[in-house]
Design a protein around this motif. Structure first.
Motif, PDB file in Angstrom:
ATOM      1  N   PRO A 122       0.814  -1.214   0.000  1.00 37.70           N
ATOM      2  CA  PRO A 122       0.000   0.000   0.000  1.00 37.70           C
ATOM      3  C   PRO A 122       0.852   1.271   0.000  1.00 37.70           C
ATOM      4  O   PRO A 122       0.381   2.335  -0.393  1.00 37.70           O
ATOM      5  CB  PRO A 122      -0.816  -0.123   1.292  1.00 37.70           C
ATOM      6  CG  PRO A 122      -0.057  -1.068   2.152  1.00 37.70           C
ATOM      7  CD  PRO A 122       0.601  -2.022   1.221  1.00 37.70           C
ATOM      8  N   ALA A 123       2.111   1.160   0.431  1.00 41.02           N
ATOM      9  CA  ALA A 123       3.025   2.314   0.430  1.00 41.02           C
ATOM     10  C   ALA A 123       4.340   1.899  -0.226  1.00 41.02           C
ATOM     11  O   ALA A 123       5.363   1.741   0.461  1.00 41.02           O
ATOM     12  CB  ALA A 123       3.250   2.815   1.848  1.00 41.02           C
ATOM     13  N   SER A 146       7.830   3.557   0.542  1.00 38.33           N
ATOM     14  CA  SER A 146       8.359   3.596   1.906  1.00 38.33           C
ATOM     15  C   SER A 146       9.854   3.307   1.893  1.00 38.33           C
ATOM     16  O   SER A 146      10.319   2.379   1.224  1.00 38.33           O
ATOM     17  CB  SER A 146       7.652   2.553   2.778  1.00 38.33           C
ATOM     18  OG  SER A 146       6.268   2.815   2.842  1.00 38.33           O
ATOM     19  N   TYR A 177       3.675  -4.131  14.604  1.00 38.99           N
ATOM     20  CA  TYR A 177       2.797  -3.186  13.899  1.00 38.99           C
ATOM     21  C   TYR A 177       2.241  -2.166  14.886  1.00 38.99           C
ATOM     22  O   TYR A 177       2.222  -0.954  14.610  1.00 38.99           O
ATOM     23  CB  TYR A 177       1.669  -3.936  13.206  1.00 38.99           C
ATOM     24  CG  TYR A 177       0.674  -3.025  12.515  1.00 38.99           C
ATOM     25  CD1 TYR A 177       0.893  -2.586  11.215  1.00 38.99           C
ATOM     26  CD2 TYR A 177      -0.469  -2.587  13.187  1.00 38.99           C
ATOM     27  CE1 TYR A 177      -0.012  -1.725  10.598  1.00 38.99           C
ATOM     28  CE2 TYR A 177      -1.373  -1.729  12.581  1.00 38.99           C
ATOM     29  CZ  TYR A 177      -1.141  -1.304  11.288  1.00 38.99           C
ATOM     30  OH  TYR A 177      -2.029  -0.445  10.685  1.00 38.99           O
ATOM     31  N   ARG A 201       5.864  -0.858   9.772  1.00 36.50           N
ATOM     32  CA  ARG A 201       4.898  -0.966   8.685  1.00 36.50           C
ATOM     33  C   ARG A 201       5.403  -1.804   7.515  1.00 36.50           C
ATOM     34  O   ARG A 201       4.735  -1.858   6.472  1.00 36.50           O
ATOM     35  CB  ARG A 201       4.532   0.436   8.164  1.00 36.50           C
ATOM     36  CG  ARG A 201       3.692   1.258   9.140  1.00 36.50           C
ATOM     37  CD  ARG A 201       2.336   0.614   9.382  1.00 36.50           C
ATOM     38  NE  ARG A 201       1.489   1.371  10.301  1.00 36.50           N
ATOM     39  CZ  ARG A 201       1.457   1.176  11.614  1.00 36.50           C
ATOM     40  NH1 ARG A 201       2.254   0.260  12.161  1.00 36.50           N
ATOM     41  NH2 ARG A 201       0.661   1.890  12.383  1.00 36.50           N
ATOM     42  N   SER A 202       6.534  -2.476   7.680  1.00 38.78           N
ATOM     43  CA  SER A 202       7.071  -3.296   6.582  1.00 38.78           C
ATOM     44  C   SER A 202       7.564  -4.626   7.141  1.00 38.78           C
ATOM     45  O   SER A 202       8.326  -4.653   8.119  1.00 38.78           O
ATOM     46  CB  SER A 202       8.219  -2.570   5.874  1.00 38.78           C
ATOM     47  OG  SER A 202       7.761  -1.356   5.285  1.00 38.78           O
ATOM     48  N   GLN A 208      -3.984  -3.380   7.238  1.00 37.68           N
ATOM     49  CA  GLN A 208      -4.268  -3.013   5.861  1.00 37.68           C
ATOM     50  C   GLN A 208      -3.259  -2.042   5.265  1.00 37.68           C
ATOM     51  O   GLN A 208      -3.005  -2.059   4.065  1.00 37.68           O
ATOM     52  CB  GLN A 208      -5.683  -2.402   5.763  1.00 37.68           C
ATOM     53  CG  GLN A 208      -6.807  -3.391   5.953  1.00 37.68           C
ATOM     54  CD  GLN A 208      -7.121  -3.639   7.414  1.00 37.68           C
ATOM     55  OE1 GLN A 208      -6.439  -3.113   8.306  1.00 37.68           O
ATOM     56  NE2 GLN A 208      -8.159  -4.421   7.682  1.00 37.68           N
ATOM     57  N   ASP A 209      -2.660  -1.178   6.079  1.00 38.84           N
ATOM     58  CA  ASP A 209      -1.704  -0.196   5.556  1.00 38.84           C
ATOM     59  C   ASP A 209      -0.258  -0.668   5.677  1.00 38.84           C
ATOM     60  O   ASP A 209       0.670   0.119   5.476  1.00 38.84           O
ATOM     61  CB  ASP A 209      -1.880   1.150   6.251  1.00 38.84           C
ATOM     62  CG  ASP A 209      -1.595   1.080   7.742  1.00 38.84           C
ATOM     63  OD1 ASP A 209      -1.741  -0.023   8.320  1.00 38.84           O
ATOM     64  OD2 ASP A 209      -1.232   2.118   8.335  1.00 38.84           O
ATOM     65  N   ALA A 210      -0.038  -1.947   6.009  1.00 39.62           N
ATOM     66  CA  ALA A 210       1.327  -2.474   6.134  1.00 39.62           C
ATOM     67  C   ALA A 210       1.813  -3.030   4.808  1.00 39.62           C
ATOM     68  O   ALA A 210       1.044  -3.636   4.039  1.00 39.62           O
ATOM     69  CB  ALA A 210       1.368  -3.563   7.205  1.00 39.62           C
ATOM     70  N   ASN A 211       3.106  -2.831   4.531  1.00 46.86           N
ATOM     71  CA  ASN A 211       3.753  -3.475   3.391  1.00 46.86           C
ATOM     72  C   ASN A 211       4.151  -4.884   3.812  1.00 46.86           C
ATOM     73  O   ASN A 211       4.939  -5.045   4.742  1.00 46.86           O
ATOM     74  CB  ASN A 211       5.008  -2.701   2.969  1.00 46.86           C
ATOM     75  CG  ASN A 211       4.686  -1.305   2.498  1.00 46.86           C
ATOM     76  OD1 ASN A 211       3.884  -1.111   1.592  1.00 46.86           O
ATOM     77  ND2 ASN A 211       5.308  -0.290   3.119  1.00 46.86           N
TER      78      ASN A 211
END
Length: 342
Positions: free
Chosen positions: A19-20, A23, A61, A66-67, A81-84
């Motif tokens: 999602p990102a 990053s 998390y 987030r990765s 949901q927003d984690a790579n």
């Protein structure tokens, strides 16, 4: 150097949920207890004999990471949901692949050290002896395993002029993977002994496996008085097999005298270069470690007076202190040393 998470996904061949994708990643994490800067951290969920890193994905998390690199069979918990998330067959292989790619980006000479004993001391002494002249990156503490080596190599950057890394193994097949990550120019084989031999059929097999680290090195340093090591080491353009019995060896050490907490010895190097050195220790192991360091300094062209001054100022190295998270919120300070009779 910062990598984008999408770049890392490509390097390790991951199936990804990004999602990102832009990053930036600058830190690698394999132990959830060592988290410091979550925003630029990539966590590898390693599965080992003592634990499963996937258990800590949700808690990391919640702490800001987030990765993540996880096994393909891992079911992501709700709320990420927003984690790579990078799915791979083996997070350990992915870590090693990323480190090997990172190593290839920096064309700097690298010294790799293996052996049954003395790896950390030789590495730390080389840092003491050379740090005034050159920007060095080295293994933290005793980071010499399948996990420790890639984490160590990740420290290489554009300011690095020399890398000094340990490589240890516990079973056949492991050294070839470490050699592929390190690609050393100079290899040092400290010694061979029975410690940590449970994974090998014989000490001969262990010696052969450790010697694989030296394949492809421009220069190899080893104790030529040890017939087992001499028989396992393959040829290289520069072979510095030091000896205390053979005056024809490339590096001959003689006239050893001990007393008052110090050891004095004379060396004769290729071409007849000779000098007397003193180290602030009396032990046999310390002398062996010092000779390996001397060989590296001579190989790098350090002048005799500098070698003499710095060898006389060497200090002891602490090698086995760990802080471990225990039960019921306690911390265990674990300080030990392999004290087998060898």
């Amino acid at each position: 150097m910062d990598y984008s998470i999408s770049e890392i996904a490509k390097i390790i061949g991951a199936d990804s949920l990004l999602p990102a994708p832009d990053s930036k990643i600058s830190r690698l994490l394999t132990d959830s207890r060592s988290l410091t800067y979550p925003s630029d951290t990539l966590f590898f969920a390693l599965e080992t004999s003592s634990g499963d890193g996937h258990r800590y994905v949700k808690s990391l998390y919640d702490r800001g990471v987030r990765s993540f690199v996880v096994s393909g069979s891992f079911s992501c918990p709700d709320g990420l949901q927003d984690a790579n998330v990078l799915y791979v067959e083996s997070p350990l292989v992915a870590l090693q692949t990323l480190a090997a790619n990172h190593r290839r980006r920096y064309d700097v000479p690298l010294i790799a050290i293996t052996g049954s004993r003395g790896k950390t001391t030789v590495k730390e002494w080389l840092n003491q002896l050379l740090q005034a002249d050159i920007e060095i990156v080295r293994s933290p503490r005793s980071y010499n395993s399948q996990i420790g080596v890639p984490l160590s190599v990740w420290q290489l950057d554009e300011d690095t002029a020399l890398g000094i890394f340990e490589a240890g193994i516990s079973q056949p097949g492991e050294m070839a993977r470490l050699r592929e990550i390190l690609k050393p120019e100079i290899g040092v084989f400290t010694n061979i002994g029975p410690a940590h031999s449970a994974g090998f059929e014989s000490i001969e097999q262990k010696c052969q496996e450790k010697a694989l680290l030296l394949d492809g090195c421009r220069s190899i340093i080893y104790n030529a008085d040890d017939p087992l090591i001499s028989g396992c080491v393959k040829t290289a353009p520069e072979m510095i097999g030091w000896s205390r019995t053979n005056s024809e060896a490339p590096l001959y050490v003689c006239d050893v005298a001990r007393g008052n907490g110090r050891t004095e010895f004379r060396y004769i190097y290729i071409g007849g270069q000779s000098a007397v050195l003193e180290i602030p220790f009396e032990g046999e192991h310390e002398l062996e470690n010092a000779i390996h360091c001397l060989a590296v300094m001579l190989l790098l062209g350090i002048n005799q007076e500098t070698i003499r001054q710095r060898m006389a100022s060497l200090t002891l190295v602490g090698t086995r202190l760990e802080v471990i998270e225990g039960v019921n919120g306690c911390l265990l300070v674990h300080d030990n040393y392999t004290s087998d009779f060898n």
